[in-house]
Design an enzyme around this catalytic site. Structure first.
Site, mmCIF file in Angstrom:
data_model
loop_
_atom_site.group_PDB
_atom_site.id
_atom_site.type_symbol
_atom_site.label_atom_id
_atom_site.label_comp_id
_atom_site.label_asym_id
_atom_site.label_seq_id
_atom_site.Cartn_x
_atom_site.Cartn_y
_atom_site.Cartn_z
ATOM 1 N N HIS A 1 37.087 32.465 50.721
ATOM 2 C CA HIS A 1 36.529 32.436 49.407
ATOM 3 C C HIS A 1 36.423 31.037 48.697
ATOM 4 O O HIS A 1 37.662 30.788 48.444
ATOM 5 C CB HIS A 1 37.079 33.701 48.646
ATOM 6 C CG HIS A 1 36.103 34.066 47.262
ATOM 7 N ND1 HIS A 1 35.114 34.736 47.441
ATOM 8 C CD2 HIS A 1 36.370 33.246 46.049
ATOM 9 C CE1 HIS A 1 34.521 34.683 46.082
ATOM 10 N NE2 HIS A 1 35.160 33.872 45.363
ATOM 11 N N ALA A 2 35.567 30.638 48.078
ATOM 12 C CA ALA A 2 35.527 29.435 47.556
ATOM 13 C C ALA A 2 36.300 29.256 46.460
ATOM 14 O O ALA A 2 36.480 29.989 45.505
ATOM 15 C CB ALA A 2 34.127 28.817 47.279
ATOM 16 N N HIS B 1 29.445 24.397 41.591
ATOM 17 C CA HIS B 1 29.911 25.273 40.794
ATOM 18 C C HIS B 1 31.570 24.853 40.917
ATOM 19 O O HIS B 1 32.288 24.737 39.810
ATOM 20 C CB HIS B 1 29.853 26.772 41.048
ATOM 21 C CG HIS B 1 30.931 27.730 40.704
ATOM 22 N ND1 HIS B 1 30.723 28.353 39.584
ATOM 23 C CD2 HIS B 1 32.226 28.054 40.926
ATOM 24 C CE1 HIS B 1 31.450 29.179 39.174
ATOM 25 N NE2 HIS B 1 32.530 28.961 40.061
ATOM 26 N N GLU B 2 32.140 24.767 42.045
ATOM 27 C CA GLU B 2 33.287 24.129 42.370
ATOM 28 C C GLU B 2 33.707 22.918 41.967
ATOM 29 O O GLU B 2 34.905 22.739 41.308
ATOM 30 C CB GLU B 2 33.785 24.325 43.857
ATOM 31 C CG GLU B 2 33.383 25.610 44.296
ATOM 32 C CD GLU B 2 34.186 26.888 43.897
ATOM 33 O OE1 GLU B 2 35.386 26.626 43.083
ATOM 34 O OE2 GLU B 2 33.847 28.096 43.996
ATOM 35 N N HIS C 1 34.894 22.845 38.119
ATOM 36 C CA HIS C 1 36.042 23.218 38.027
ATOM 37 C C HIS C 1 37.074 21.888 38.108
ATOM 38 O O HIS C 1 38.047 21.864 37.171
ATOM 39 C CB HIS C 1 36.681 24.188 38.997
ATOM 40 C CG HIS C 1 36.396 25.562 38.933
ATOM 41 N ND1 HIS C 1 36.482 26.153 37.588
ATOM 42 C CD2 HIS C 1 35.633 26.441 39.787
ATOM 43 C CE1 HIS C 1 35.740 27.772 37.933
ATOM 44 N NE2 HIS C 1 35.430 27.714 39.119
ATOM 45 N N GLU D 1 34.095 28.693 34.494
ATOM 46 C CA GLU D 1 32.960 29.134 35.361
ATOM 47 C C GLU D 1 31.654 28.575 35.168
ATOM 48 O O GLU D 1 30.700 28.495 35.892
ATOM 49 C CB GLU D 1 32.979 30.630 35.602
ATOM 50 C CG GLU D 1 34.271 31.393 35.750
ATOM 51 C CD GLU D 1 35.170 30.721 37.277
ATOM 52 O OE1 GLU D 1 34.090 30.340 38.243
ATOM 53 O OE2 GLU D 1 36.237 30.994 37.404
ATOM 54 N N HIS E 1 37.638 39.307 44.442
ATOM 55 C CA HIS E 1 38.219 39.430 43.146
ATOM 56 C C HIS E 1 39.190 40.561 42.914
ATOM 57 O O HIS E 1 40.160 40.532 42.158
ATOM 58 C CB HIS E 1 37.463 39.071 42.046
ATOM 59 C CG HIS E 1 36.552 37.796 42.187
ATOM 60 N ND1 HIS E 1 35.464 37.832 42.962
ATOM 61 C CD2 HIS E 1 36.562 36.638 41.720
ATOM 62 C CE1 HIS E 1 34.890 36.623 43.100
ATOM 63 N NE2 HIS E 1 35.484 36.073 42.325
ATOM 64 N N TYR F 1 32.926 35.590 34.939
ATOM 65 C CA TYR F 1 31.518 35.121 35.384
ATOM 66 C C TYR F 1 30.264 35.852 34.600
ATOM 67 O O TYR F 1 29.459 35.240 34.618
ATOM 68 C CB TYR F 1 31.745 35.596 36.895
ATOM 69 C CG TYR F 1 32.403 35.188 37.714
ATOM 70 C CD1 TYR F 1 32.528 33.803 38.162
ATOM 71 C CD2 TYR F 1 33.715 35.948 38.058
ATOM 72 C CE1 TYR F 1 33.696 33.232 39.047
ATOM 73 C CE2 TYR F 1 34.573 35.430 39.019
ATOM 74 C CZ TYR F 1 34.720 34.051 39.329
ATOM 75 O OH TYR F 1 35.549 33.570 40.012
HETATM 76 N N1 ASP Z 1 32.755 30.470 43.389
HETATM 77 C C1 ASP Z 1 33.776 31.712 43.556
HETATM 78 C C2 ASP Z 1 33.571 32.745 42.583
HETATM 79 O O1 ASP Z 1 32.872 32.169 41.670
HETATM 80 C C3 ASP Z 1 35.077 31.187 43.205
HETATM 81 C C4 ASP Z 1 35.289 30.467 42.223
HETATM 82 O O2 ASP Z 1 35.169 31.022 41.117
HETATM 83 O O3 ASP Z 1 35.585 29.430 41.911
HETATM 84 O O4 ASP Z 1 34.127 33.723 42.961
HETATM 85 N N1 SER Z 2 32.077 33.187 42.414
HETATM 86 C C1 SER Z 2 31.801 34.608 42.063
HETATM 87 C C2 SER Z 2 31.598 35.449 43.205
HETATM 88 O O1 SER Z 2 31.378 34.953 44.446
HETATM 89 C C3 SER Z 2 30.689 34.744 41.186
HETATM 90 O O2 SER Z 2 29.486 34.300 41.368
HETATM 91 O O3 SER Z 2 31.612 36.633 42.936
HETATM 92 ZN ZN ZN Z 3 34.542 29.528 39.909
#
Ligand code: ASP
Ligand code: SER
Ligand code: ZN
Length: 596
Positions: free
Chosen positions: A336-337, A366-367, A370, A394, A493, A503
């Site tokens: 998971h990123a 997105h990453e 952060h 986020e 999550h 998110y």
């Molecule tokens: N891109 C993923 C997600 O939003 C992880 C992150 O928040 O960086 O779950």
């Molecule tokens: N990165 C978050 C997820 O994968 C929200 O997009 O659920």
């Molecule tokens: Zn994120």
């Protein structure tokens, strides 16, 4: 000299103490707390990095040990800090105390056997999720493989097998651990004065927890009509594609045919739901990447280049040396990123199992959002090294994603031509990602808040999950679900203990940010045509906002960039307004009856 002053406050029946000595004591306490926390954070980051990029029995054990130590330290500091509650402090010190109160990730109970059990359970859930395999007809796939197949599959039965295979693989194993985790972490939360973990999580937004619930729900009510129009159109088109018996024109959409394991992003079914003239006008980043032979690292370079064009410093060499861009062949990892700042200064990294797809091209931005945020606030004191709130964190990279327009892609040489009349096809594709996400982004924590508060008990975990999925998203499970299943556990999550409302908020905020940045860049025209690429003016303000970290209430920080002090769905609604008109006229044309 000892100077005591007792000031009775009008709004409180208690007395607040003000003395130089007391204030200095409070300052000393919080500075030492920050020093100790920072040290432990860094140690924990290093160990968690090793664990997440190499899951074994041993790395799980040392990760859960250090996470427990960090939690125990934070809990002890929170409890100690209450002795300064009635001391009137300067604003900076006061904010640090407030942030400390809500800073614990895993609220470990003081009983040491319970705290170590909770830390173990948490690591174990994450390991089960990360090493789970979806098995279909005797062949087993990792989650990222299953996701890819599902994204491309228009085969109702194969999609169903993958969907169920993934849930069978992890849900039932996680369920008993999850119950234990809920009860133990609630005990911890109560020890520091919260009713339950949900209340602790909701208290991180510079307003009372009850007010926060109202704010979130009001935002959802504002965007709901847009979601309903989109749902209506998609259901109708899917029904025409699969037939009325598999997808009826009324009621819920089966959850497994939306091109995504959780039905949180439907952009992968664009090709089956969009009108033919739209399909031809769609820009495929994946195709361009493949044509140009861009690899995973090359994709990250594109994202870095965007940030640099706004005036951010390039990423350090160590980022390129230490990040993980691909799933390793010979070991288990948490795919998971995520984005890291290991030393809270310059040791930035991402960890991702990148697929060469449009979706991952965006997730990379997105990453990096952060990472650039982490670097922007690195000179703040430790407790302020965080987002203005978690939704800001986020939203940074996602804001950049909104600038990935066809003209931007042309400018960087990823596509050659901009299709004539690209607007509506582009908006439809983006809505399948951004608008579709909204109810999903809301319901995850709606469910968890109820679980933590005890409103739903273990016997109703899955039932309530699907009630919410139906009510908010208008989707239903394609096969019968029971309480033997634990479908919430099949979403990262939840087993990984990461709050999710961030998110939802980010999906609102990113349009607010985009609007403000486009204004700064001097853009005139419809919002979806704006790209802030190369705008130093936009970049400067963006950086200014990011440098604040968590040093001020988020309302102040939001005002720096947007002039507004509230989160607002208006920019999102304006952005998609041409699409909303189009959807409503299509739904009318086909005679679809909307709602579920
Ligand atoms: N891109 C993923 C997600 O939003 C992880 C992150 O928040 O960086 O779950
Ligand atoms: N990165 C978050 C997820 O994968 C929200 O997009 O659920
Ligand atoms: Zn994120």
């Amino acid at each position: 000299m000892k100077r005591w002053l007792v000031i009775p406050l009008l709004f409180s029946s208690t007395f607040c103490l003000f003395s130089e000595e007391k204030v200095n004591e409070a300052k000393k306490f919080i500075n030492e707390a920050e020093e100790r926390l920072e040290k432990k954070w860094i140690e924990a980051e290093r160990i968690n990095w090793i664990y997440q990029t190499y899951i074994t029995y041993d790395t799980s054990l040392i990760a859960s040990n250090v996470n427990e130590e960090l939690s125990n330290l934070t809990m002890a500091l929170i409890k100690d800090s209450t002795k300064f509650t009635n001391v009137i402090k300067d604003p900076v010190t006061d904010r640090k105390f407030k942030l400390l109160q809500v800073s614990v990730n895993l609220a470990t109970p003081s009983d040491s056997s319970k705290s170590s059990r909770l830390a173990k359970v948490a690591t174990e859930m994450e390991s089960i999720y990360s090493t789970g395999k979806a098995c279909v007809d005797g062949k087993c796939y990792s989650l990222d493989e299953a996701i890819k197949i599902l994204a491309d599959s228009k085969d109702y039965k194969l999609a169903l097998k993958l969907w169920k295979g993934w849930r069978d693989a992890v849900g039932p194993k996680i369920k008993p651990l999850y119950s234990e985790y809920v009860s133990l972490s609630n005990q911890g939360a109560r020890e520091i004065g919260f009713a339950d973990v949900g209340e602790l999580w909701r208290s991180r937004f510079d307003m009372p927890s009850e007010r926060f619930l109202e704010v979130v729900d009001a935002l959802w009510q504002e965007v709901k009509p847009l979601y309903e129009s989109l749902h209506c159109y998609v259901r109708g088109r899917l029904s025409d594609y699969y037939g009325d018996d598999l997808v009826p024109k009324s009621g819920y959409i089966p959850a497994h045919i939306l091109g995504n394991m959780w039905a949180q992003d439907w952009s992968n079914i664009y090709q089956i739901i969009a009108p033919p003239e739209f399909r031809r006008k769609m820009v495929s980043i994946k195709e361009s990447l493949n044509k140009k032979g861009v690899d995973e690292k090359g994709m990250v370079k594109y994202a870095e280049n965007f940030f640099v064009s706004l005036g951010f410093e390039p990423l350090p060499d160590s980022f390129w040396e230490r990040s993980m861009f691909k799933r390793p062949r010979d070991r288990e990892v948490v795919c998971h990123a995520s984005a890291w700042n290991i030393d809270m200064k310059d040791d930035l990294r991402i960890k991702m199992c990148i697929s060469i797809t449009d979706e991952d091209f965006k997730v990379i931005h997105h990453e990096l959002g952060h990472n650039f945020y982490q670097r922007a606030y690195k000179d703040q004191p430790p407790l302020f090294r965080a987002g203005a709130h978690t939704g800001f964190h986020e939203a940074i990279g996602d804001t950049i994603v909104l600038s990935i327009t066809p003209s931007y892609l042309k400018e960087i040489g990823l596509i050659e031509d901009i299709p004539e009349g690209w607007d509506l096809p582009f908006l439809l594709q983006l809505a399948l990602e951004k608008v579709v996400f909204l109810p999903f982004g809301y319901l995850i924590d709606k469910w968890r808040w109820e679980v933590f508060s005890g409103k739903i008990s273990e016997e109703k975990f899955n039932e309530r999950w699907w009630e919410l999925r139906k009510e908010l998203q208008g989707i239903a499970p394609p096969v019968e679900r029971t309480e033997k299943d634990f479908d919430p556990g099949a979403k990262y999550h939840i087993p990984a203990n990461v709050p999710y409302i961030r998110y939802f908020l980010a999906h609102i905020l990113q349009f607010q940010f985009h609007k403000a940045l486009c204004d700064l860049a001097g853009f005139k025209g419809p919002l979806h045509e704006c790209s802030i690429y190369k705008s130093r003016k936009a970049g400067e303000k963006f950086i200014e906002m990011m440098q604040k970290g968590a040093s001020a209430p988020w309302m102040d920080t939001l005002a720096v960039l947007t002039g507004a002090r509230e989160m607002s769905a208006k920019p999102l609604l304006i952005y998609f307004s041409p699409l909303k008109k189009w959807l409503d006229s299509e739904n009318k044309k086909y005679g679809y009856k909307c709602g579920w």
